[in-house]
Design an enzyme around this catalytic site. Structure first.
Site, PDB file in Angstrom:
ATOM      1  N   HIS A   1       0.509  -0.964   0.203  1.00  0.00           N
ATOM      2  CA  HIS A   1      -0.149  -0.329   0.021  1.00  0.00           C
ATOM      3  C   HIS A   1       0.919   1.231  -0.068  1.00  0.00           C
ATOM      4  O   HIS A   1       0.925   2.008  -1.080  1.00  0.00           O
ATOM      5  CB  HIS A   1      -0.924   0.132   0.983  1.00  0.00           C
TER       6      HIS A   1
ATOM      7  N   ASP B   1       7.952  20.787 -26.637  1.00  0.00           N
ATOM      8  CA  ASP B   1       8.226  19.309 -26.102  1.00  0.00           C
ATOM      9  C   ASP B   1       9.350  19.763 -24.814  1.00  0.00           C
ATOM     10  O   ASP B   1       9.461  21.182 -24.247  1.00  0.00           O
ATOM     11  CB  ASP B   1       8.795  18.149 -27.209  1.00  0.00           C
TER      12      ASP B   1
ATOM     13  N   TRP C   1       7.201   0.248   3.466  1.00  0.00           N
ATOM     14  CA  TRP C   1       8.015   1.046   3.122  1.00  0.00           C
ATOM     15  C   TRP C   1       9.606   1.877   3.271  1.00  0.00           C
ATOM     16  O   TRP C   1      10.114   2.203   2.475  1.00  0.00           O
ATOM     17  CB  TRP C   1       6.728   1.628   2.529  1.00  0.00           C
TER      18      TRP C   1
ATOM     19  N   SER D   1      13.892   6.122 -13.016  1.00  0.00           N
ATOM     20  CA  SER D   1      13.147   6.411 -14.356  1.00  0.00           C
ATOM     21  C   SER D   1      12.806   8.267 -13.370  1.00  0.00           C
ATOM     22  O   SER D   1      13.086   8.842 -13.950  1.00  0.00           O
ATOM     23  CB  SER D   1      12.043   5.893 -13.800  1.00  0.00           C
ATOM     24  N   SER D   2      12.789   8.490 -12.150  1.00  0.00           N
ATOM     25  CA  SER D   2      12.665   9.783 -11.438  1.00  0.00           C
ATOM     26  C   SER D   2      13.480  10.457 -11.568  1.00  0.00           C
ATOM     27  O   SER D   2      13.845  11.932 -11.973  1.00  0.00           O
ATOM     28  CB  SER D   2      12.835   9.665 -10.233  1.00  0.00           C
TER      29      SER D   2
ATOM     30  N   HIS E   1      12.663  12.630   3.448  1.00  0.00           N
ATOM     31  CA  HIS E   1      11.791  14.139   3.854  1.00  0.00           C
ATOM     32  C   HIS E   1      11.469  14.727   2.332  1.00  0.00           C
ATOM     33  O   HIS E   1      10.538  15.125   2.076  1.00  0.00           O
ATOM     34  CB  HIS E   1      12.226  14.364   5.190  1.00  0.00           C
TER      35      HIS E   1
ATOM     36  N   GLU F   1      11.002  13.902  -0.523  1.00  0.00           N
ATOM     37  CA  GLU F   1      10.066  12.951  -0.930  1.00  0.00           C
ATOM     38  C   GLU F   1       8.718  13.292  -0.514  1.00  0.00           C
ATOM     39  O   GLU F   1       7.569  13.473  -1.975  1.00  0.00           O
ATOM     40  CB  GLU F   1      10.490  11.431  -1.338  1.00  0.00           C
TER      41      GLU F   1
ATOM     42  N   TYR G   1       8.346  16.515  -0.014  1.00  0.00           N
ATOM     43  CA  TYR G   1       7.570  17.020   0.213  1.00  0.00           C
ATOM     44  C   TYR G   1       7.633  17.536  -2.143  1.00  0.00           C
ATOM     45  O   TYR G   1       6.971  17.768  -3.302  1.00  0.00           O
ATOM     46  CB  TYR G   1       8.820  18.289  -0.061  1.00  0.00           C
TER      47      TYR G   1
ATOM     48  N   SER H   1      -3.101  26.666  -6.230  1.00  0.00           N
ATOM     49  CA  SER H   1      -2.520  28.314  -7.513  1.00  0.00           C
ATOM     50  C   SER H   1      -3.305  28.327  -8.212  1.00  0.00           C
ATOM     51  O   SER H   1      -3.846  29.213  -8.375  1.00  0.00           O
ATOM     52  CB  SER H   1      -1.156  28.127  -7.121  1.00  0.00           C
TER      53      SER H   1
ATOM     54  N   HIS I   1      14.157  14.890  11.454  1.00  0.00           N
ATOM     55  CA  HIS I   1      12.779  14.048  13.031  1.00  0.00           C
ATOM     56  C   HIS I   1      11.806  13.071  12.448  1.00  0.00           C
ATOM     57  O   HIS I   1      11.030  12.236  13.202  1.00  0.00           O
ATOM     58  CB  HIS I   1      12.031  15.709  13.000  1.00  0.00           C
ATOM     59  N   HIS I   2      12.332  11.814  11.328  1.00  0.00           N
ATOM     60  CA  HIS I   2      11.738  10.813  11.605  1.00  0.00           C
ATOM     61  C   HIS I   2      12.467   9.866  12.346  1.00  0.00           C
ATOM     62  O   HIS I   2      11.939   8.912  12.729  1.00  0.00           O
ATOM     63  CB  HIS I   2      12.494  10.854  10.173  1.00  0.00           C
TER      64      HIS I   2
ATOM     65  N   THR J   1       4.580  27.059   4.286  1.00  0.00           N
ATOM     66  CA  THR J   1       3.088  26.911   4.654  1.00  0.00           C
ATOM     67  C   THR J   1       2.270  27.334   4.900  1.00  0.00           C
ATOM     68  O   THR J   1       1.606  27.837   3.785  1.00  0.00           O
ATOM     69  CB  THR J   1       3.612  25.358   4.959  1.00  0.00           C
TER      70      THR J   1
ATOM     71  N   LYS K   1       1.540  30.529   2.153  1.00  0.00           N
ATOM     72  CA  LYS K   1       1.011  29.580   1.121  1.00  0.00           C
ATOM     73  C   LYS K   1      -0.430  29.693   1.174  1.00  0.00           C
ATOM     74  O   LYS K   1      -2.238  30.618   0.902  1.00  0.00           O
ATOM     75  CB  LYS K   1       1.577  28.217   0.374  1.00  0.00           C
TER      76      LYS K   1
ATOM     77  N   ARG L   1       0.696   1.561  14.746  1.00  0.00           N
ATOM     78  CA  ARG L   1       1.159   0.994  13.415  1.00  0.00           C
ATOM     79  C   ARG L   1       1.696  -0.009  12.907  1.00  0.00           C
ATOM     80  O   ARG L   1       1.947  -1.159  13.783  1.00  0.00           O
ATOM     81  CB  ARG L   1       2.261   1.996  12.668  1.00  0.00           C
TER      82      ARG L   1
END
Lengths: 761, 282
Positions: A267, A296, A331, A361-362, A445, A447, A449, A460, A494-495, A520, A523, A642
């Site tokens: 998941h 393109d 994950w 790929s990324s 982290h 990731e 974002y 926006s 912080h993780h 944040t 925004k 969890r």
């Protein structure tokens, strides 16, 4: 509907059987006994010695049973066991054990004050049998109180006759739920079938398929990305439903612990890497070149390669289903568990390898988009006139560029550790598992974002268009994006507040994490300011964006809770964390991109999505989302961990869990409405104009809907108002300088300039 | 999905007419798209090879075969002729006047930088923690071979630059010498590396292996990743030489050599700066 009914039935039926019973109860949870109340499964090691790998027919064997570990012995009782075999017969040797009528053997009252027993087993007379043993043990402290720290576990063994053929390894396909997955696939196939236009010949069909297989056009690659992303969103949703069904009732046995581990691992991986990122890159592919006025991307072939590596990586990840179980390490894949002997299934290897391909790929995508946005902008499109969605993608791909290679190399290290036994994360050879956490979260982290910043871009665009006014504070929005991107690299610790890291390091990342609230907040207030006083068009696209602002703000605030070290130490690995990141990932990214679907659908296809179905879709999603994830805050406060397949009854966890499961089904049904809407709108077309919303601010609304083969008939030139000489027919027109403040330039310009664009059709 | 776009799509096979650039035409009038099956084939090959690697299956050769076929499909439209390059140049700051491919290569090198940063910081982290207990890889190996390799790799950067200069001036033979010597340097580097590894793993009385300790792991994986990059460079050099032998490079289209050079010099610098001193000298 039928699927949901089946899922509910499937949820209820097994639950009614899973009564908690004694150690000789016929229906036991997979881990073993729950007869003594509290405690936890899996904390003791049962041993079953003396089982021959190959038995001689009718020979008598002596089996030694013992329990290692467990709470200190006190009171009257110490432990118990239950041993079952699929062949042969047990014999009790003394008064400490007894054979039950079922043929199983267990302890007696007299044998309850010990943790080792000896029994006899007579092998079957047949020479070709495969006998499976199942041993359940529990270790108790003898206090018999409901909160006793009792621990239990199970062990298995196998014995084969001389003529038995080698047993087939039991495949841990997600078997019970396979029917649901197949049903889901069938639904997907029906949707695809429904999308095939009427009157198509086989040649049309093959030609279209071939065109998509060989395309390098950013619009088609974008559509492939979006379709793949939503297909995997669907599959990841099925995984989520499996998890929620399992957790609907205490001590449910819908999934085995191993299947549960696979379900939450797949998941997470599916939703992040195979759903969210492809959907984002789909829209980025389609929209970014249009917004900057390019035909393109910079490297169209490499863009196609980036897309095709996605199904390649995804199939490798899911191939585990056919090799005895998919990856089951979460994950995050933390060692030492992900390198322990209990986690050596090829499924986890494939899960790692598939992600390496996705990483490549990324990386390619990141290079391509930066090169495109930095070099291929149309004349007049300076950096501070680039629409905010493109800005958000630019920041995102910078994060990708610097973060994804770190994950890729960390995965390679993990793979080498598993395949050839290198020492990176193996403490017995001097390695350090915490290093994985650093490397993973240095990627992880940014990731987070990577998946949320494009959502900011979408919101926006949508709020500005639907409020019929330019975005409030364009420059501050850009600087906030850049600030977020920079901050994302210095908050990863912080993780790891509970990993025993240096206190100074922890304090610094706590500080930087709290700083994230500043950009944040900028925004969120800018969006609110854009909406305030705007001439709002309340359509589905705007509703999803407004829903985003609400739920994302909640997720952001719970994030500030977790940023604080003392609170995090308490909340770590509870459902509070699950609630938080679903509020930002589902309530954030997915809401925003559902908004994007409704917003850009007319540009992509040339017709609108139906607004009525859209309204029901939004309401169902918003209600279902909150019913699912709000209770998880409470569950977390109550301390529910969890990644645990079971919870015990009587701790006040039942209602919230059931509520969350009900919410998950509401969410599933309303998500299916998107497919219904696409099919319905295709059959009942409402054509869209080039500028579908009649107030688009950016260059994609200049070209036709859908855009021509090469995106623009002629590359437009973007001009600011002061650069535009009024066209003859517009001289003296009252709109020469509408309510745009003199200080405001960039964001407002595309609209104004559109009408005066040189060479636009 | 757009019916209109589907209906007008040619059924594949139409290649970009212009050779030598993986770029679209920014300002040209024709509207024929690029259609190629190569990315799909390359991905398929990678998927088969990666799966077989993990499952230890001989199908890995099939995967590599498919991958190579895909790569050939990709490159064949650039191979046969020598055509002038029409570089697509950035018109905007901060890269105004720079070809898009060059920007792409630099960005790619940034990602490579992150790969080596991760490996080197892993090494530094273990090394600092171990302190005096660390058994440096240098104590196992021959400094002469390492220094020789450094010399060879640095020289190859020079020969490649010579080849580029020759190509820019249309001196076919000098360019070919430059490219071939560069290739030979790369191969020599890899051979010496292989000898070094073989000695340490199999010939030493106390073998220094990748699976024995963090010292071995960091040494073999870091230098191995670097060696992999050299190998990749050697393969691309093979392509450059093949095309060069067919008189494929000239004053008007030698940018590809320059951009490959950026990569080759980067691999060179990675060796000269963190890898060689960290694993051979200290």
């Amino acid at each position: 509907m039928a699927v949901c009914l089946l899922l509910v039935l499937g949820a209820v039926a097994p639950a009614s059987l899973s009564l908690s019973g004694g150690i000789s109860s016929p229906t036991l949870p997979a881990e073993g006994c729950t007869c003594h109340g509290g405690g936890k499964p899996g904390a003791v090691t049962p041993h079953l010695d003396g089982v021959p790998s190959q038995y001689e027919p009718s020979k008598v064997y002596q089996l030694n049973i013992s329990i290692e570990g467990g709470p200190p012995i006190g009171g009257v009782n110490a432990g118990g066991f239950n041993l079952a075999a699929t062949g042969g017969a047990f014999l009790s040797l003394n008064e400490t054990t007894q054979v039950f009528p079922s043929g199983e053997i267990g302890h007696t009252t007299a044998g309850n004050n010990q943790r080792a027993w000896v029994v006899q087993w007579t092998a079957p007379a047949e020479t070709d049998k495969v006998v499976d043993f199942r041993l359940l043990t529990n270790a108790v402290d003898g206090s018999a109180s409901p909160d006793a720290p009792d621990q239990w576990n199970r062990a298995t063994a196998q014995s084969m006759g001389p003529d038995a053929s080698a047993p087939t390894t039991s495949t841990e396909l997600i078997d019970g739920p396979t029917a649901f997955v197949l049903l889901a696939m069938a639904m997907l196939a029906i949707v695809v079938y429904a999308l095939i236009p009427k009157g198509w010949s086989k040649e049309d069909f093959y030609q279209t398929i071939w065109a998509y297989l060989t395309t390098t056009d950013h619009k088609r690659v974008g559509m492939l990305y979006i379709a793949t992303g939503f297909a995997f969103f669907f599959l990841g949703g099925i995984m989520a439903l499996l998890i929620r069904v399992q957790l609907a009732f205490p001590e449910n046995d819908f999934l085995s612990p191993s299947q549960y581990n696979q379900a939450f691992t797949m998941h997470g991986t599916t939703m992040i890497f195979l759903a969210a990122m492809p959907i984002i890159f789909g829209f980025a592919n389609f929209v970014v070149p249009l917004q900057i006025g390019a035909r393109d991307l910079a490297f169209p072939r490499i863009n196609a390669l980036g897309y095709w590596l996605l199904p390649a990586g995804a199939s490798i990840i899911y191939l585990g289903l056919f090799t005895g179980g998919t990856g089951d390490v979460g994950w995050t894949g933390y060692p030492p568990y992900s390198e322990s002997p209990t986690s050596q299934s090829p499924g986890t290897q494939l899960w790692v390898m598939g992600q390496v391909l996705l990483g490549i790929s990324s990386t390619l995508t990141g290079v391509n988009f930066i090169a495109t946005i930095m070099t291929l902008r149309a004349p007049g499109v300076t950096l501070l006139r680039v629409p905010l969605f493109t800005w958000s993608i630019l920041i995102t791909v910078f994060l990708l560029l610097l973060a994804i290679p770190v994950l890729t190399i960390a995965l390679v290290m993990l793979l080498l550790d598993r395949l050839i036994g290198t020492a990176f994360f193996d403490p017995s050879k001097g390695g350090d598992p915490v290093l994985w956490q650093h490397l993973f979260w240095y990627f992880g982290h940014p990731e987070v974002y990577i998946v949320i910043i494009p959502a900011f871009g979408v919101v926006s665009e949508v709020t500005a268009t639907m409020a019929r006014r330019p975005i409030f504070g364009y420059r501050s929005m850009v600087y906030a994006l850049v600030g977020l991107g920079a901050l994302s690299y210095i908050v990863w610790g912080h993780h790891m507040f509970t990993s025993g890291a240096n206190p100074l390091f922890r304090f610094l990342v706590m500080f930087t994490t709290m700083l994230v609230a500043v950009p944040t907040g900028i925004k969120i207030f800018n969006w609110l300011a854009t909406l305030t006083g705007g001439a709002l068009v309340l359509n589905t696209a705007l509703l999803f964006s407004v829903g985003f602002i609400a739920t994302f703000t909640m997720g952001g605030i719970s994030g500030m809770f977790l940023a604080s070290i003392p609170i995090d130490l308490h909340f770590h690995d509870t459902y509070f964390v699950v609630a938080h990141f679903h509020y930002v990932l589902f309530g954030g990214t997915i809401f925003a991109f559902l908004s994007a679907v409704y917003y850009w659908y007319p540009k992509i296809t040339g017709h609108f999505l139906n607004e009525r179905i859209g309204l029901v879709h939004f309401l169902g999603t918003f209600v279902g989302f909150n019913v699912t994830f709000y209770p998880m805050h409470e569950l977390g406060l109550l301390g529910m961990p969890r990644r645990t397949a079971f919870y015990v009854a009587g701790r006040g966890l039942e209602f919230d869990n059931l509520l969350a499961t009900v919410g998950a089904f509401i969410l599933a049904v309303s998500s299916a409405l998107l497919a219904v809407n696409i099919v319905y709108s295709r059959r009942n077309r409402v054509q869209a104009k080039d500028d579908a919303w009649e107030s688009g601010w950016s260059l994609e609304w200049v070209t036709s809907s859908p855009p021509p083969e090469h995106s623009f008939l002629k590359i437009p030139t973007l001009l600011v108002q002061s650069e535009v000489e009024p066209l003859p027919e517009e001289q003296g027109s009252p709109e020469a300088n509408p309510a745009i403040g003199s200080g405001l330039t960039a964001a407002a310009l595309p609209k104004r300039s559109r009408r005066r664009t040189k060479g636009s059709p | 999905m757009s019916d209109a776009a589907m209906a007008t799509a040619p059924a594949g096979g139409a290649h970009e007419a212009q050779a030598g650039a993986d770029l679209h035409h920014h300002d040209e009038e024709h509207t024929e798209g690029i259609y190629t099956i190569a990315p799909l084939v390359v991905s398929l090959g990678l998927a088969v090879a990666a799966t077989s690697l993990v499952l230890r299956s001989p199908l890995i050769f099939l995967g590599m075969g498919i991958f190579s076929y895909g790569a050939w499909l990709w490159l064949r439209e650039y191979l046969p002729t020598r055509a002038d390059e029409h570089p697509v140049v950035s018109t905007h700051a901060p890269f105004a006047g720079i070809e898009v491919r060059k920007v792409g290569i630099w960005l790619f090198l940034m990602t490579e930088m992150m790969v080596f940063s991760s490996l080197v910081s892993t090494y530094v982290r273990y090394r600092l923690e171990a302190g005096a207990d660390w058994v440096p890889a240098a104590s196992h190996q021959d400094l002469f071979l390492g220094s020789l390799n450094t010399f060879i790799l640095l020289s190859s950067s020079f020969t490649l630059a010579t080849a580029l200069d020759a190509a820019r001036h249309g001196k076919q033979q000098r360019m070919m010498y430059g490219l071939v010597i560069t290739l030979m340097c790369g191969v020599a580097f890899l051979l010496i590396k292989a000898v070094e590894w073989y000695e340490m793993i199999y010939l030493e009385p106390e073998p220094f292996t990748p699976w024995g300790s963090v010292e071995g792991t960091t040494f073999y994986v870091t230098t191995g990743t670097h060696g992999g990059h050299v190998l990749g460079g050697v393969i691309v050099l093979g392509y450059l030489i093949y095309k060069g032998a067919n008189r494929g490079w000239g004053p008007t289209n030698s940018n590809s050599i320059e951009y490959f050079g950026l990569y080759w010099h980067f691999v060179d610098i990675i060796w000269a700066l963190p890898v060689f001193p960290f694993f051979y000298l200290i």
